[in-house]
Design a protein around this motif. Structure first.
Motif, PDB file in Angstrom:
ATOM      1  N   TYR A  58       7.470  -2.970 -11.616  1.00 37.62           N
ATOM      2  CA  TYR A  58       7.503  -3.173 -10.161  1.00 37.62           C
ATOM      3  C   TYR A  58       6.300  -3.993  -9.697  1.00 37.62           C
ATOM      4  O   TYR A  58       6.450  -4.948  -8.922  1.00 37.62           O
ATOM      5  N   TYR A  59       5.119  -3.633 -10.159  1.00 31.82           N
ATOM      6  CA  TYR A  59       3.927  -4.316  -9.641  1.00 31.82           C
ATOM      7  C   TYR A  59       3.843  -5.776 -10.082  1.00 31.82           C
ATOM      8  O   TYR A  59       3.239  -6.596  -9.409  1.00 31.82           O
ATOM      9  N   ASP A 115       3.438   5.814  -6.294  1.00 28.38           N
ATOM     10  CA  ASP A 115       4.784   5.239  -6.141  1.00 28.38           C
ATOM     11  C   ASP A 115       5.679   5.511  -7.347  1.00 28.38           C
ATOM     12  O   ASP A 115       6.781   4.968  -7.442  1.00 28.38           O
ATOM     13  N   ASP A 156      11.261  -0.823   3.106  1.00 26.59           N
ATOM     14  CA  ASP A 156      10.989  -0.146   1.838  1.00 26.59           C
ATOM     15  C   ASP A 156      11.156  -1.149   0.711  1.00 26.59           C
ATOM     16  O   ASP A 156      12.253  -1.658   0.482  1.00 26.59           O
ATOM     17  N   THR A 157      10.061  -1.452   0.022  1.00 27.00           N
ATOM     18  CA  THR A 157      10.070  -2.396  -1.089  1.00 27.00           C
ATOM     19  C   THR A 157       9.891  -1.640  -2.405  1.00 27.00           C
ATOM     20  O   THR A 157      10.420  -2.012  -3.440  1.00 27.00           O
ATOM     21  N   GLY A 158       9.110  -0.542  -2.312  1.00 32.05           N
ATOM     22  CA  GLY A 158       8.879   0.288  -3.501  1.00 32.05           C
ATOM     23  C   GLY A 158       8.696   1.762  -3.121  1.00 32.05           C
ATOM     24  O   GLY A 158       8.167   2.545  -3.908  1.00 32.05           O
ATOM     25  N   GLY A 159       9.083   2.101  -1.906  1.00 32.29           N
ATOM     26  CA  GLY A 159       8.960   3.510  -1.484  1.00 32.29           C
ATOM     27  C   GLY A 159       8.465   3.692  -0.061  1.00 32.29           C
ATOM     28  O   GLY A 159       8.266   4.813   0.411  1.00 32.29           O
ATOM     29  N   SER A 160       8.289   2.570   0.631  1.00 32.36           N
ATOM     30  CA  SER A 160       7.591   2.598   1.919  1.00 32.36           C
ATOM     31  C   SER A 160       8.290   3.299   3.069  1.00 32.36           C
ATOM     32  O   SER A 160       7.683   3.524   4.108  1.00 32.36           O
ATOM     33  N   GLY A 202       0.832  -1.196   0.000  1.00 28.90           N
ATOM     34  CA  GLY A 202       0.000   0.000   0.000  1.00 28.90           C
ATOM     35  C   GLY A 202       0.863   1.241   0.000  1.00 28.90           C
ATOM     36  O   GLY A 202       2.095   1.156  -0.074  1.00 28.90           O
ATOM     37  N   SER A 203       0.226   2.386   0.069  1.00 27.62           N
ATOM     38  CA  SER A 203       0.966   3.647   0.034  1.00 27.62           C
ATOM     39  C   SER A 203       0.374   4.664   1.008  1.00 27.62           C
ATOM     40  O   SER A 203       0.615   5.860   0.871  1.00 27.62           O
ATOM     41  N   PHE A 247       8.052  -9.492   1.933  1.00 25.51           N
ATOM     42  CA  PHE A 247       7.021  -9.108   0.956  1.00 25.51           C
ATOM     43  C   PHE A 247       7.569  -9.490  -0.418  1.00 25.51           C
ATOM     44  O   PHE A 247       7.106 -10.445  -1.030  1.00 25.51           O
ATOM     45  N   ARG A 304      -2.941  -8.784  -4.746  1.00 22.00           N
ATOM     46  CA  ARG A 304      -1.535  -8.985  -5.140  1.00 22.00           C
ATOM     47  C   ARG A 304      -1.238 -10.469  -5.341  1.00 22.00           C
ATOM     48  O   ARG A 304      -0.492 -10.849  -6.243  1.00 22.00           O
ATOM     49  N   THR A 341       4.339   2.299   3.197  1.00 23.97           N
ATOM     50  CA  THR A 341       3.611   1.560   4.195  1.00 23.97           C
ATOM     51  C   THR A 341       4.141   1.770   5.616  1.00 23.97           C
ATOM     52  O   THR A 341       3.476   1.366   6.565  1.00 23.97           O
TER      53      THR A 341
HETATM   54  N1  GLN Z   1       3.470   1.192  -2.372  1.00 24.49           N
HETATM   55  C1  GLN Z   1       4.252   0.093  -2.816  1.00 24.49           C
HETATM   56  C2  GLN Z   1       3.429  -1.169  -2.825  1.00 24.49           C
HETATM   57  O1  GLN Z   1       2.312  -1.127  -2.477  1.00 24.49           O
HETATM   58  C3  GLN Z   1       5.478  -0.049  -1.988  1.00 24.49           C
HETATM   59  C4  GLN Z   1       5.274  -0.690  -0.683  1.00 24.49           C
HETATM   60  C5  GLN Z   1       6.545  -0.903   0.076  1.00 24.49           C
HETATM   61  O2  GLN Z   1       7.558  -0.272  -0.190  1.00 24.49           O
HETATM   62  N2  GLN Z   1       6.483  -1.823   1.020  1.00 24.49           N
HETATM   63  O3  GLN Z   1       3.882  -2.210  -3.170  1.00 24.49           O
END
Ligand code: GLN
Length: 511
Positions: free
Chosen positions: A315-316, A436, A174-178, A130-131, A206, A369, A154
């Motif tokens: 990424y997704y 993101d 941080d996986t994508g910006g968390s 999530g974001s 994750f 997901r 997140t």
């Molecule tokens: N907002 C991104 C996602 O939902 C990053 C989440 C993260 O970094 N854990 O996957």
């Protein structure tokens, strides 16, 4: 000055000069959390007993005249997807609602070895997906700068906890910006270290090729202190590397004139990061910050990262594919929520056990997901989705490699908008994913990046009452009355293992 407004170094000095005890410090923070967190909801669990006993130990050390490490007695908070032995670790999910951690994550072990006081576990989007922290199965975390807005995600609980002076630092993942996006939304520093710089042993996985643990603090100096402690090789995480291999900037700490140093630096500003649809005010603040760096002597160059437009879909696909595999372990048998006993009449087979337990335990975003990831990995679609995404990932990484031949660091916005309103994006996953857009490439390329609060945008106050304002933000200029000032973060991206250069660059920023 209030105790809760000090930095790590100031607090350390106060402790060794016996201006206050570690117990007093700990109790002051706990009292503040109990009073103020009702409004913010940063914490899922408070570790009061653990915190108090840790603080007492430090006081004992001080009273016997022993030297204490810089982080001894420092109150901290840990994102609730990082294991602290004996404490609940929910990952923000119903499926782990009653799961107690059987051991300490390596980062937690390191903190404990230095006498860090752990106050509690912070809220997050379920399994860090999530974001906005609205995907937490328990409650959303509110932004301390405007309670009608999200704290980001997140690691929203960790960011809000630091911003509201509930702790001196917090750990996030941080996986994508968390780490960076909530840091940007709440006006704090957040570092996503290089992939491999910090052990993930004891982090609830994750997406394993992207996840990193990092520190969130009020000052850059504090962020560096925490990073120096938690980084390094760990035999329990084979992707971690030795911190001794981190290239140091020669004489960075001794250089008295940082201007001299910055004039040697070339900073790239990728043209693809100033896109249509981006909040104009945010763009102004970011461009203003870049201008300031130029005035301080940095050489600013426009660069191109041509594959940026594919970063988000890439990424997704990758993150969801890895998540679908990682989350297979929650089967209603090995961990957490199980419907095997409670739904005895309905659960007739192993498949039923999976379906009932997972169906009830996972929230909608996590289920989405898992389905997306399972689809992308399934036979017949693997080549078209997963494999293709991996190839695109290589192109994105090569874009950065090429850019870093010309420049020493890259500046971009962290997020295309300031903190948005609670509920604004929750029913539209694509809108949420779009927030993101500036952070995911860094994870795909495995690079380090820091969110530096570099200004505010003024928004009409949506509340009848003046918003709750963390004391340290007041100094940053957040005004009361009809306007709310929302923080904006500048993203400083570095070469692999050049966290030191990022810190040096961030330290010379003057508000
Ligand atoms: N907002 C991104 C996602 O939902 C990053 C989440 C993260 O970094 N854990 O996957």
């Amino acid at each position: 000055m209030e105790l809760t407004e000090l930095t790590i170094t100031q607090t350390h000095e106060g402790l060794i000069k016996k201006e206050f005890s570690a117990l007093e410090l700990c109790q002051t923070y706990l009292a503040r959390i109990k009073k103020e967190d009702k409004k913010i909801s940063a914490f899922l669990t408070l570790c009061e007993d653990l915190a108090i006993s840790q603080a007492k130990e430090i006081d004992e050390m001080i009273s016997t005249g022993r030297e204490i490490p810089i982080l001894a007695g420092i109150p901290s908070a840990i994102k609730d997807n990082i294991l602290v032995e004996g404490m609940k670790c929910t990952a923000g999910s119903k499926i782990l609602e009653n799961y107690f951690a059987p051991y300490d994550a390596t980062v937690v072990k390191k903190l404990k070895s230095q006498g860090v006081v752990i106050l509690g576990k912070t809220n997050l989007d379920e399994f860090a997906m999530g974001s906005s922290t609205e995907n937490s199965a328990f409650f959303p975390t509110k932004n301390p700068c405007d309670l009608k807005r999200v704290a980001g995600g997140t690691s929203g609980g960790s960011a809000a906890a630091v911003s509201a002076n509930f702790c001196l630092f917090a750990l996030g993942s941080d996986t994508g910006g968390s780490i960076r996006q909530p840091a940007s939304f709440c006006g704090v520093i957040g570092l996503k270290p290089t992939y491999g710089a910090v052990s993930r042993y004891g982090l609830i996985a994750f997406a394993s090729s992207l996840d990193q643990i990092g520190s969130m603090t009020k000052t850059v100096e504090d962020c560096e202190i925490v990073f120096d402690l938690i980084s390094g090789k760990d035999e329990f995480d084979s992707t971690s590397v030795n911190s001794n291999s981190k290239p140091q900037i020669p004489n960075s700490k001794q250089t008295p004139n940082s201007k001299f140093q910055i004039s040697n630096l070339r900073i790239g500003v990728p043209k693809e990061y100033f896109v249509k649809g981006m909040d104009e005010e945010v763009e102004k603040v970011i461009k203003g910050a870049i201008k300031k760096y130029e005035e301080m002597g940095a050489k600013i160059e426009e660069i191109s990262l041509p594959h940026t437009e594919y970063a988000l879909p890439c990424y997704y696909i990758i993150a969801s594919s890895e998540a679908s595999a990682n989350l297979a372990r929650y089967d209603g048998i090995k961990y957490g929520l199980s419907k095997v006993k409670s739904q005895k009449s309905k659960v007739k087979s192993l498949m039923d056990a999976y379906l009932y337990s997972r169906g009830e335990g996972f929230g909608p975003e996590v289920r989405r997901r898992i389905m997306l990831g399972t689809y992308a990995l399934s036979s017949g679609y693997y080549e078209a989705y997963y494999l293709r995404a991996q190839k695109v990932r290589t192109l994105i990484r090569e874009d950065f490699n090429k850019a870093f031949k010309k420049v020493d660091a890259i500046f971009t916005p962290v997020s295309p908008s300031p903190a948005f309103k609670i509920g604004e994006k929750i029913d539209d996953p694509l809108k949420m994913y779009l927030s993101d857009i500036f952070t995911v490439s860094v994870n795909l390329a495995g690079l380090p990046a820091l969110s530096l609060p570099c200004g505010f945008v003024s928004i009409v106050n949506s509340q009848k009452h003046a918003p709750y304002r963390p004391p340290f933000l007041e100094k940053g200029g957040a005004g009361a009355g009809p306007k709310v000032n929302l923080p904006v973060g500048l993203q400083i991206i570095g070469k692999p293992f050049e966290e030191n250069k990022i810190f040096e660059l961030a330290k010379i920023w003057k508000h």
